[in-house]
Motif scaffolding. Structure first.
Motif, short mmCIF file in Angstrom:
data_model
loop_
_atom_site.label_atom_id
_atom_site.label_comp_id
_atom_site.label_asym_id
_atom_site.label_seq_id
_atom_site.Cartn_x
_atom_site.Cartn_y
_atom_site.Cartn_z
N LYS A 93 0.96 -1.40 0.40
CA LYS A 93 0.17 0.04 -0.22
C LYS A 93 0.71 1.19 -0.40
N VAL A 94 2.23 1.19 0.54
CA VAL A 94 2.56 2.40 1.23
C VAL A 94 4.47 1.63 0.27
N ASN A 97 10.18 2.82 2.41
CA ASN A 97 11.40 3.36 3.35
C ASN A 97 11.49 4.94 3.22
N LEU A 98 9.57 5.35 2.79
CA LEU A 98 9.92 6.90 2.62
C LEU A 98 9.27 7.16 3.53
N THR A 99 8.91 8.12 4.09
CA THR A 99 8.10 9.17 4.89
C THR A 99 6.56 9.14 5.66
N VAL A 100 5.41 9.83 5.46
CA VAL A 100 4.31 9.15 5.12
C VAL A 100 4.30 10.60 4.44
N LEU A 137 9.31 7.08 8.89
CA LEU A 137 9.10 5.83 7.71
C LEU A 137 7.75 5.22 7.63
N ALA A 138 6.97 5.33 5.98
CA ALA A 138 6.06 4.57 6.40
C ALA A 138 6.04 2.69 6.60
N MET A 148 -5.02 4.57 6.88
CA MET A 148 -5.36 5.44 6.34
C MET A 148 -3.87 6.18 5.01
N LEU A 149 -2.87 6.27 5.12
CA LEU A 149 -1.72 6.41 4.09
C LEU A 149 -2.04 5.90 3.08
N ALA A 150 -2.34 4.71 2.53
CA ALA A 150 -2.84 3.85 1.24
C ALA A 150 -3.93 4.76 0.66
N ILE A 151 -5.25 5.53 1.99
CA ILE A 151 -6.10 6.41 1.46
C ILE A 151 -5.88 7.47 1.05
N GLY A 152 -5.09 8.36 1.85
CA GLY A 152 -4.43 9.40 1.61
C GLY A 152 -3.58 9.43 0.39
#
Ligand code: ATP
Ligand code: MG
Length: 261
Positions: A93-94, A97-100, A137-138, A148-152
């Motif tokens: 989903k995310v 290795n990257l931040t939110v 980091l995600a 939530m981040l995947a939806i974002g």
């Protein structure tokens, strides 16, 4: 009708049947759910609509997918994203290795800078937990935060149609309720149409206006969620409340049809 899937057949590796004959309608502004057991073809359908089946060595081998009246089957994912369809996938989903914040920024845009800033603000406003985790980091997020981040990330594509593959998978009920409520809010704000895949019948019936039940790559039942909720024989036969392996679909098979136009 915003999305019209007609007699969709998908083959993996030119020979393995992913879905056999799926027809679904998603009217603009509605939330439509797809319910079904493991292997029923739910993810295949969403990935066919969003173009990602190409990455799984699969193709739409029969039928059609119409989005706003335009044929989109077997196009590349970026072409479909550009038309306004975004997928929240079941897995991967995310970018761990990257931040939110970087996860949101990396999403390819089909809109200008101002719209991106507006979408980002809406996402952080609807999911304040993400705002508190911008620099994290995600890969270190909890399951709920990751969802939530995947939806974002999907919303950063500025979609008109949002496809969500398993909102509730692996999450505690209280977390699912929270995410569902926030999702409904941002959906109202951005006027999103949603096609939602769920193994949890309860969540699907609560969130959606209309639902389709898949079995072995076919639609075996469909109806408004009010209708499905109130029909106890259907509850037992299709919706997993009885837990029986022997399911009999015959008595309602001919009720499988699309929502009222
Ligand atoms: N990459 C693949 N290669 C070959 N067959 C696949 C592949 N992905 C899925 N399939 C097959 O396609 C059919 C539908 O699978 P799909 O993943 O769409 O089901 P699903 O309803 O999403 O199931 P789940 O609830 O487990 O996620 C299954 O028979 C599955 O084995
Ligand atoms: Mg799936």
């Amino acid at each position: 009708m915003m999305l019209k899937v007609q007699n969709l057949e998908v083959l993996y590796q030119r020979s393995i049947l992913g879905v056999a004959d799926i027809s679904i309608d998603v009217p603009k502004g509605h939330i439509v759910a797809i319910i079904g057991a493991n292997g029923a073809g739910k993810s295949t359908t969403l990935r066919a609509i969003s173009g990602f089946i190409g990455l799984d060595d699969a193709r739409v081998s029969n039928g059609s997918i119409l989005f706003d009246g335009r044929r989109i089957e077997n196009r590349f994912p970026h072409q479909i994203a550009h038309l306004g369809i975004a997928l929240v996938p079941e897995r991967d989903k995310v970018f761990p290795n990257l931040t939110v914040q970087e996860n949101l920024e990396i999403v390819a845009s089909r809109t200008g800078h101002a719209e991106r800033r507006h979408l980002e603000a809406s996402i952080y406003d609807s999911f304040p937990r993400l705002a508190a985790l911008k620099a994290k980091l995600a890969g270190l997020l909890s399951g709920g935060e990751r969802q939530m981040l995947a939806i974002g990330s999907a919303i950063m594509c500025s979609p008109t149609l949002l496809l969500i593959d398993e909102l509730s998978l692996g999450l505690a009920p209280v977390i699912v309720d929270d995410i569902a409520e926030r999702l409904m809010r941002i959906r109202d704000e951005l006027r999103l149409t949603i096609l939602l895949v769920e193994q949890s019948t309860a969540i699907a019936l609560r969130m959606a206006d209309y639902a389709y039940v898949f079995e072995n790559g076919r639609v075996v039942l469909s109806g408004s969620t009010d209708e499905l909720r109130n029909d106890s024989s259907i509850q037992d036969a299709y919706l997993g409340t009885s837990g029986g392996e022997q399911r009999n679909y015959r008595h309602v098979r001919n009720r499988a049809q699309g929502p009222a136009k």
